[in-house]
Design a protein around this motif. Structure first.
Motif, PDB file in Angstrom:
ATOM      1  N   SER A  44     -14.914  -6.688 -10.357  1.00  4.21           N
ATOM      2  CA  SER A  44     -15.801  -5.995 -11.318  1.00  4.21           C
ATOM      3  C   SER A  44     -15.311  -4.595 -11.621  1.00  4.21           C
ATOM      4  CB  SER A  44     -17.238  -5.964 -10.773  1.00  4.21           C
ATOM      5  OG  SER A  44     -17.342  -5.103  -9.715  1.00  4.21           O
ATOM      6  N   ASP A  45     -14.788  -3.903 -10.623  1.00  6.93           N
ATOM      7  CA  ASP A  45     -14.221  -2.545 -10.835  1.00  6.93           C
ATOM      8  C   ASP A  45     -13.134  -2.618 -11.888  1.00  6.93           C
ATOM      9  OD1 ASP A  45     -15.872  -1.307  -9.081  1.00  6.93           O
ATOM     10  OD2 ASP A  45     -14.357  -0.950  -7.497  1.00  6.93           O
ATOM     11  N   MET A  46     -12.275  -3.538 -11.767  1.00 10.03           N
ATOM     12  CA  MET A  46     -11.150  -3.675 -12.674  1.00 10.03           C
ATOM     13  C   MET A  46     -11.634  -3.794 -14.105  1.00 10.03           C
ATOM     14  SD  MET A  46      -7.755  -4.529 -11.518  1.00 10.03           S
ATOM     15  CE  MET A  46      -7.541  -6.193 -10.794  1.00 10.03           C
ATOM     16  N   GLN A  47     -12.609  -4.609 -14.301  1.00 14.73           N
ATOM     17  CA  GLN A  47     -13.141  -4.814 -15.629  1.00 14.73           C
ATOM     18  C   GLN A  47     -13.701  -3.530 -16.228  1.00 14.73           C
ATOM     19  OE1 GLN A  47     -15.957  -8.011 -15.323  1.00 14.73           O
ATOM     20  NE2 GLN A  47     -14.350  -9.595 -15.227  1.00 14.73           N
ATOM     21  N   THR A  48     -14.470  -2.803 -15.467  1.00 17.79           N
ATOM     22  CA  THR A  48     -15.067  -1.548 -15.928  1.00 17.79           C
ATOM     23  C   THR A  48     -13.985  -0.586 -16.366  1.00 17.79           C
ATOM     24  OG1 THR A  48     -16.587  -1.876 -14.112  1.00 17.79           O
ATOM     25  CG2 THR A  48     -16.810   0.193 -15.341  1.00 17.79           C
ATOM     26  N   LEU A  49     -12.931  -0.381 -15.570  1.00 18.99           N
ATOM     27  CA  LEU A  49     -11.858   0.567 -15.873  1.00 18.99           C
ATOM     28  C   LEU A  49     -11.179   0.239 -17.188  1.00 18.99           C
ATOM     29  CD1 LEU A  49      -9.950   1.230 -12.566  1.00 18.99           C
ATOM     30  CD2 LEU A  49     -10.968   2.939 -14.067  1.00 18.99           C
ATOM     31  N   VAL A  50     -10.879  -0.972 -17.418  1.00 13.44           N
ATOM     32  CA  VAL A  50     -10.206  -1.369 -18.657  1.00 13.44           C
ATOM     33  C   VAL A  50     -11.059  -1.016 -19.852  1.00 13.44           C
ATOM     34  CG1 VAL A  50      -9.430  -3.377 -20.005  1.00 13.44           C
ATOM     35  CG2 VAL A  50      -8.799  -3.149 -17.617  1.00 13.44           C
ATOM     36  N   TYR A  51     -12.292  -1.251 -19.746  1.00 15.17           N
ATOM     37  CA  TYR A  51     -13.202  -0.964 -20.838  1.00 15.17           C
ATOM     38  C   TYR A  51     -13.241   0.515 -21.169  1.00 15.17           C
ATOM     39  CZ  TYR A  51     -17.522  -0.845 -23.506  1.00 15.17           C
ATOM     40  OH  TYR A  51     -18.463  -0.603 -24.464  1.00 15.17           O
ATOM     41  N   GLU A  52     -13.428   1.328 -20.168  1.00 16.24           N
ATOM     42  CA  GLU A  52     -13.505   2.788 -20.370  1.00 16.24           C
ATOM     43  C   GLU A  52     -12.245   3.298 -21.045  1.00 16.24           C
ATOM     44  OE1 GLU A  52     -14.219   4.636 -16.609  1.00 16.24           O
ATOM     45  OE2 GLU A  52     -16.361   4.176 -16.628  1.00 16.24           O
ATOM     46  N   ASN A  53     -11.095   2.972 -20.595  1.00 14.96           N
ATOM     47  CA  ASN A  53      -9.853   3.489 -21.149  1.00 14.96           C
ATOM     48  C   ASN A  53      -9.691   3.100 -22.612  1.00 14.96           C
ATOM     49  OD1 ASN A  53      -9.078   4.826 -18.915  1.00 14.96           O
ATOM     50  ND2 ASN A  53      -7.831   3.173 -18.086  1.00 14.96           N
ATOM     51  N   TYR A  54     -10.094   2.015 -22.972  1.00  9.07           N
ATOM     52  CA  TYR A  54      -9.984   1.579 -24.341  1.00  9.07           C
ATOM     53  C   TYR A  54     -10.777   2.460 -25.275  1.00  9.07           C
ATOM     54  CZ  TYR A  54     -10.166  -1.427 -28.433  1.00  9.07           C
ATOM     55  OH  TYR A  54     -10.086  -1.889 -29.693  1.00  9.07           O
ATOM     56  N   ASN A  55     -11.999   2.797 -24.915  1.00  4.70           N
ATOM     57  CA  ASN A  55     -12.854   3.699 -25.718  1.00  4.70           C
ATOM     58  C   ASN A  55     -12.213   5.039 -25.932  1.00  4.70           C
ATOM     59  OD1 ASN A  55     -14.811   1.867 -26.161  1.00  4.70           O
ATOM     60  ND2 ASN A  55     -16.290   2.707 -24.689  1.00  4.70           N
ATOM     61  N   LYS A  56     -11.675   5.635 -24.894  1.00  7.78           N
ATOM     62  CA  LYS A  56     -11.062   6.959 -24.996  1.00  7.78           C
ATOM     63  C   LYS A  56      -9.875   6.940 -25.951  1.00  7.78           C
ATOM     64  CE  LYS A  56     -12.407   8.857 -20.569  1.00  7.78           C
ATOM     65  NZ  LYS A  56     -12.061   8.896 -19.173  1.00  7.78           N
ATOM     66  N   PHE A  57      -9.087   5.998 -25.912  1.00 11.18           N
ATOM     67  CA  PHE A  57      -7.935   5.907 -26.759  1.00 11.18           C
ATOM     68  C   PHE A  57      -8.338   5.888 -28.237  1.00 11.18           C
ATOM     69  CE2 PHE A  57      -4.595   3.437 -28.904  1.00 11.18           C
ATOM     70  CZ  PHE A  57      -3.513   4.240 -28.615  1.00 11.18           C
ATOM     71  N   ILE A  58      -9.401   5.184 -28.568  1.00  3.49           N
ATOM     72  CA  ILE A  58      -9.888   5.093 -29.926  1.00  3.49           C
ATOM     73  C   ILE A  58     -10.276   6.464 -30.445  1.00  3.49           C
ATOM     74  CG2 ILE A  58     -11.721   4.146 -31.449  1.00  3.49           C
ATOM     75  CD1 ILE A  58      -9.674   2.046 -30.512  1.00  3.49           C
ATOM     76  N   SER A  59     -11.063   7.266 -29.626  1.00  7.21           N
ATOM     77  CA  SER A  59     -11.541   8.591 -30.097  1.00  7.21           C
ATOM     78  C   SER A  59     -10.379   9.538 -30.292  1.00  7.21           C
ATOM     79  CB  SER A  59     -12.572   9.159 -29.111  1.00  7.21           C
ATOM     80  OG  SER A  59     -11.963   9.608 -27.958  1.00  7.21           O
ATOM     81  N   ALA A  60      -9.325   9.498 -29.470  1.00  9.46           N
ATOM     82  CA  ALA A  60      -8.176  10.389 -29.618  1.00  9.46           C
ATOM     83  C   ALA A  60      -7.483  10.131 -30.932  1.00  9.46           C
ATOM     84  CB  ALA A  60      -7.207  10.159 -28.449  1.00  9.46           C
TER      85      ALA A  60
END
Lengths: 825, 387
Positions: A84-100
């Protein structure tokens, strides 16, 4: 999810997550070290070297079934949470990349707009520069004209000043604003000098010079008048210096001006000394006369006081005199020095008008001036100090000298290189040594006076019988008063000691701490050791010894003028000096004056030796004088009698009684001042016993022998044998410091004279018998006085023997008869 | 350089009078007069054999009385004067007389010196030096270096100048001087000066010394209070005409320059009792002999006031013999007044001391107990004076 996992598991899990991220971003280097530490264990489930086989085997080996079961559930739980940790991390990083990506796109648009605005600005600036250049080129001409105009304006003003200068100077002269005039003139002077070839300027210069000449004249006049205050004067001098007056001349004038004023002071001082001319006798008379005239003028109470004073006292005492000198002369001298230095030296050093050697020149002049005046002042002071002869109160003189010295220090401060303070110190030193000399002579005259007093006291006959030689019932009071001798001695020595102490105390004032000159090296060293110790104390002691010795010599051989008692007293005094007084006085001096023995000084022992020598000499002389007095009586008594035709003795001759009386009173006299001394042991009854032995057993055969014609040698033989065994007797020999020795000396002298006189006479039978009686009588009384009674026996023996030899008919008297006669008295 | 031991001779009687035989210049001979009230008095002629250190004595009888003073004629060896006391009728009278010794006085002495039985010869009386007006002679003085024709006797307060005539058998008073003053003045001693043609005399009475001119018999100088007490004896310096020595009861010996009598030139204070006699050596006047009743005899070397204050003046002849170094020695050692020697051989008062007339380095002293001691000047000093 974390709640059921242990803390260590939680942290371990995190680390694992980070580790994997790091791995991903290639950041191995920094996490390497801790990772390696952990990873070595193949059983660490989080380490990179994890070996599942080993781990499983280990678990199987170590754990029980239930534990394995637990472990298994725990593992399953962990695996689930990790997923479950792994899944959460992937999700978060994706969002940040979009805003940059969005942000970068926005920035691109903004920069474009800014670039356009900058281009517009630079175009405007170029336009402004062009305008400014054109304006400045148009204004150039006008600016040059204005500069030229202002130059002309200042020149014109200067010219105006020059043209107005004579008038202005005149006005200043009228208003006596000399300072302003001088400064104005100074400003114009150079210009005038420069353009003096132009006639108009020449005229102005001449005018100015004339005016300044006048001004200088006026200043000089003012300077010369002298009445002006010091401040005016200094201003005056300052101005004149600025006017290029020769500085040397000014110095001279200034000094001569000051001199005239100082000389007034000096004259005032001199006037105080003058009315008392040097010769002392008329001085005293003058004092008396003046005092009596004042008494006549105003019957005040001061005239008897003046008359009663033994020393001539000028109307001002020395302190007043010095005070006046200090306040008037020294302080105005200081003022002169300061203002002079202010004007000619300090000022010249700073001022621009100083030629190089003005300060030196001025300094030299000042030195000469001060030296000259100070010399006159010093000579006056010295004259005054010399008049200070009375030794009564030293504090006044010391205070005066102190003040004198102190005030000179001010001069020393003002004039650092001057010889004045040194010479002042010299005067103080001279005054001090002079004072010491005066004290010495005062001490000496005091000593001589007290000796005269003692002499008088000895000479006045005391009516009271002094209990002296009264044991015979005879008149014993004829001689001097012996009872008072110890009192005289003690009072004499006490008064000498007191006098020395008081003199020391007076002299000590010179070295007191609050006196300025007391820390001069002279007063610390030489004054104490040479001045006080040697010149005063040692010299006085020497004087005492010497004057005592003189009594032995000058009195002549007859001893006439000096009473014997005085000799005795002085000898005791000198002896006391030797034993205690000298060392006491010297210790006192050394303590009071902290004498540092740098110079060779007279040691105490040398002085003591001198005193002892004097004491010895005096005592010897005393013995001689007293012995001669008794000898004289005996000699007269033998010489004037016709011994051949004398009658049978019935009495002891009166002269023998007199001899015994005198001896007794001398004994008492000596006993008052000297100790008993040792004598050879003898029995209380020795007078009779030994005499009878000497008379009957020894003397008789000698008589028998002397008139037996057959054996004339026997007499000599016997007496020679006797002499062989007795010691040679020195008649006038030195005596010891005790009563017995003194008495022995006197009796020896007397009896030896008796013997020699007897040998010059011829005796009849009764003459011999009289001598026998007399000798027995002397024997009875004299033995008690001497140290060795055998001496008396021997001498008396000799006398009787000699008388027997010189006898025409030697038939001696019966011993018993002699005794009867003698006891009858 | 050992000095010879003193030679001592004992007389049987007490004695005060001693003189050298002045006219005798070969033999060392002294005359001693004895004092005895009970026996005949004697004059002992003491001959001293310098070679063998032996004394020979001869005795002459002086029956007139006890001798107080004796003086030998400077011209005739056999003539002498004595002052003696004569007792008669319980009265004591002092007289003076001139005597002649018998010509053969020494003839038999050598044969039997120890013969007590032998009868001594007697002096021959030449003349008395008394007249009825003047008695009590204290001493008699021969004219120094004269022909033995003139003597002076001091009697009480008179000084009598006698002329001896007819080989001294007659004496007449040629002039007299009298001491005048308060009280009973009496001459105690005197000395005839050998200087000024023998025209001066010095006398002592009490504490005063007086000088007399014999031509006018008047006083020429007077030293009042010369000594603190009685002046006992005087002597003239044989080489310095104004110098005079005196001694007295104040134990002092004083040296005077009679041209200035206020202060003595020099004072010696070595004795511890009265000084009875002072004698200059006849040739070397720095040597002064003093005798005292402290039983001592003192020989002093008074160089500073002698006629040879810088030592013996070397003659040119001696210098030519190349004695320069010797001269240096002289300058090196400063000559100081000093006591040469104190002689303590006597045990009684020494009343007389005399230099020998024959040997200038020899002297005799006589003490009251009759002991005569002959001494010599220490050799060291003798050579220092001579060389």
């Amino acid at each position: 999810m974390d709640a059921d996992g242990s803390v260590s598991d939680e942290s371990g899990r995190r680390r694992r997550v980070h580790g994997m991220l790091k791995l991903y971003y290639g950041l191995n280097e920094e996490g390497k070290a801790p990772e390696q530490l952990q990873s070595l264990d193949p059983c660490d489930i989080n380490g990179p070297h994890f070996d599942p086989e080993l781990y499983l085997n280990k678990l199987r080996r170590e754990c029980s079934l239930s534990e394995l079961m637990d472990h298994e559930t725990c593992m399953v739980k962990q695996i689930r949470s990790l997923d479950s940790d792994m899944q959460t991390l992937v999700y978060e990083n994706y969002n940040k990349f979009i805003s940059a990506t969005d942000t970068i796109r926005k920035m691109k648009n903004d920069f474009k707009k800014m670039e356009d605005e900058m281009d517009c600005l630079s175009a405007n600036m170029a336009a402004i520069t062009d305008f400014s250049a054109s304006i400045s080129s148009t204004l150039q001409d006008q600016h040059a004209q204005i500069t030229k105009l202002s130059g002309v304006h200042t020149l014109l003003r200067k010219l105006q000043f020059l043209f107005e200068l004579p008038a202005r100077l005149n006005k200043c002269l009228e208003l006596q604003a000399y300072a302003q005039a001088v400064s104005s003139h100074r400003r114009a002077r150079c210009v005038l000098q420069q353009y003096s070839h132009l006639p108009s300027f020449k005229g102005i210069q001449d005018d100015c010079n004339a005016i300044m000449e006048k001004l200088a004249q006026e200043l000089r006049q003012k300077f010369r008048d002298g009445g002006t205050s010091a401040k005016d004067l200094s201003e005056c001098v300052e101005l004149m210096l600025q006017l290029d007056e020769p500085a040397e001349e000014l110095c001279d004038k200034f000094l001569s001006h000051a001199r005239s004023r100082l000389e007034l002071d000096l004259q005032g001082l001199e006037a105080e000394i003058k009315p008392y001319p040097p010769p002392p006798a008329p001085k005293e008379a003058a004092t008396r006369r003046s005092s009596s005239s004042t008494a006549a003028g105003s019957p005040s109470d001061n005239s008897p006081k003046t008359l009663s004073l033994p020393s001539p006292t000028p109307n001002t005492d020395i302190l007043e005199f010095i005070d006046r000198g200090c306040n008037e002369f020294v302080s105005s001298l200081c003022l002169v020095i300061t203002s002079y230095q202010e004007l000619f030296i300090n000022h010249a050093q700073t001022g621009e008008l100083a030629s190089k050697n003005i300060p030196q020149m001025a300094n030299g002049k000042l030195q000469a001036f001060v030296d000259d005046l100070a010399a006159r002042y010093f000579s006056l002071v010295e004259r005054r100090i010399q008049e200070e002869k009375g030794v009564g109160d030293n504090s006044l003189l010391v205070r005066a000298l102190d003040r004198f010295h102190r005030r000179l220090q001010a001069v020393a401060k003002l004039l650092p290189g001057s010889a004045v303070p040194n010479r002042g110190t010299e005067i103080v030193i001279r005054a001090a040594t002079e004072r010491v000399k005066q004290y010495l002579s005062a001490l000496q005259s005091f000593y001589m006076d007290s000796l005269t007093d003692v002499r008088q006291a000895l000479a006045t006959p005391r009516l009271s019988v002094a209990g002296a030689g009264a044991h015979l019932g005879g008149p014993a009071a004829g001689r001097d008063a012996p009872s008072s001798l110890p009192e005289l001695l003690s009072s004499l020595s006490a008064s000498i000691l007191n006098q020395i102490k008081s003199v020391l105390a007076s002299v000590h004032l010179f070295t007191a701490k609050d006196i300025t000159f007391s820390n001069k090296p002279y007063f610390k060293g030489e004054f104490c050791s040479q001045g006080v110790r040697e010149n005063l104390v040692v010299n006085f002691i020497r004087f005492v010894c010497q004057s005592s010795r003189q009594f032995c010599e000058s009195a002549g051989d007859k001893g006439g003028s000096t009473p014997p008692a005085l000799l005795l007293l002085l000898s005791r005094l000198c002896l006391d000096f030797e034993t205690s007084t000298i060392s006491y006085i010297l210790t006192l001096t050394d303590e009071q004056f902290l004498v540092q023995h740098q110079n060779p000084i007279t040691p105490v022992t040398a002085l003591c030796g001198e005193a002892r020598e004097a004491a010895q000499k005096l005592l010897n002389h005393y013995v001689k004088v007293q012995g001669l007095i008794i000898s004289q009586m005996l000699r007269k008594s033998v010489e004037t009698r016709d011994w051949v035709n004398t009658i049978e003795p019935r009495n002891v001759r009166a002269v023998m009684k007199r001899v015994v009386e005198d001896t007794t009173s001398i004994d008492v006299q000596v006993g008052l001042l000297y100790e008993e001394g040792v004598r050879k042991a003898h029995s209380s009854d020795s007078s009779k016993r030994t005499f009878s032995v000497y008379s009957s057993s020894r003397q008789q055969p000698r008589y028998a022998a002397s008139y037996t014609p057959s054996a004339p040698m026997d007499t000599n033989l016997l007496s020679n044998i006797h002499k062989l065994f007795s010691e040679r007797i020195d008649i006038f020999s030195s005596v010891e410091f005790n009563k017995v020795s003194v008495m022995t000396g006197i009796i020896k002298i007397s009896l030896k004279t008796f013997l020699e006189c007897v040998r010059l006479r011829t005796f009849g039978r009764y003459g011999l018998q009289q001598i026998q009686v007399d000798c027995h009588y002397l024997q009875m009384y004299l033995w008690r006085f001497v140290s060795d009674e055998n001496l008396v026996h021997f001498l008396l023996d000799e006398i009787v023997g000699s008388a027997a030899h010189r006898c025409l008919d030697p038939s001696p008297m019966e011993q018993s008869v002699i005794e009867v006669i003698c006891e009858r008295g | 350089m050992e000095d010879d031991a003193p030679v001592i001779y004992g007389l049987e009687f007490q004695a005060r009078a001693l003189t050298a035989q002045t006219a005798e210049t070969d033999a060392i001979r002294f005359l001693v007069g004895t004092q005895s009230l009970k026996f005949d008095n004697q004059i002992h002629i003491i001959d001293f054999d310098d070679e063998n250190n032996i004394i020979n004595k001869n005795v002459l009888l002086h029956q007139a009385g006890e001798i107080w003073h004796i003086a030998a004629s400077p011209a005739d060896k056999a003539v002498l004067t004595s002052c003696y006391n004569k007792t008669s009728d319980s009265r004591v009278v002092s007289c003076a007389a001139v005597w002649r010794m018998p010509s053969n006085w020494d003839s038999e002495s050598h044969e039997s010196p120890d013969d007590s039985a032998h009868n001594p010869q007697t002096l021959e009386l030449l003349c008395h030096l008394d007249d009825s007006a003047h008695r009590n002679a204290a001493c008699v003085l021969w004219e120094p270096m004269g022909d033995g024709k003139r003597v002076i006797s001091l009697a009480d307060n008179h000084a009598l100048l006698w002329d001896l005539q007819e080989s001294s058998t007659q004496a007449t008073v040629s002039s007299t001087a009298t001491l005048e003053g308060k009280g009973q003045l009496k001459f105690t001693s005197g000395k005839w000066s050998p200087h000024h043609n023998c025209s001066q005399l010095a006398t002592a009475n009490d504490t005063t010394i007086r000088g007399w001119d014999l031509r006018t018999m008047s006083q020429i100088y007077c030293i009042e209070n010369a000594h603190g007490q009685l002046v006992r004896d005087l002597d003239f310096n044989p080489n310095r005409q104004y110098y005079l020595a005196s001694c007295g009861d104040d134990c002092k010996v004083k040296f005077w320059d009679v041209r200035n009598v206020q202060e003595p030139v020099k004072v010696l204070e070595e004795h511890s009792h009265w000084v009875w006699s002072v004698r200059y050596n006849h040739s070397h006047d720095q040597l002064v002999l003093t005798a005292s009743s402290d039983s001592r005899l003192i020989l002093s070397n008074m160089v500073s006031i002698s006629s040879e204050p810088f030592g013996h003046l070397v003659d040119d002849e001696e210098l030519s013999e190349g004695e320069d170094n010797h001269q240096e020695d002289k300058s090196k050692e400063p000559l100081k007044d000093s006591v040469v020697s104190t002689y303590e051989e006597h045990e009684d008062s020494v009343y007389a001391a005399e230099w020998s007339s024959a040997d200038p380095w020899l002297f005799a002293s006589l003490s009251y107990d009759g002991r005569l001691v002959i001494n010599r000047v220490p050799r060291a000093l003798k050579y220092r004076i001579l060389l």
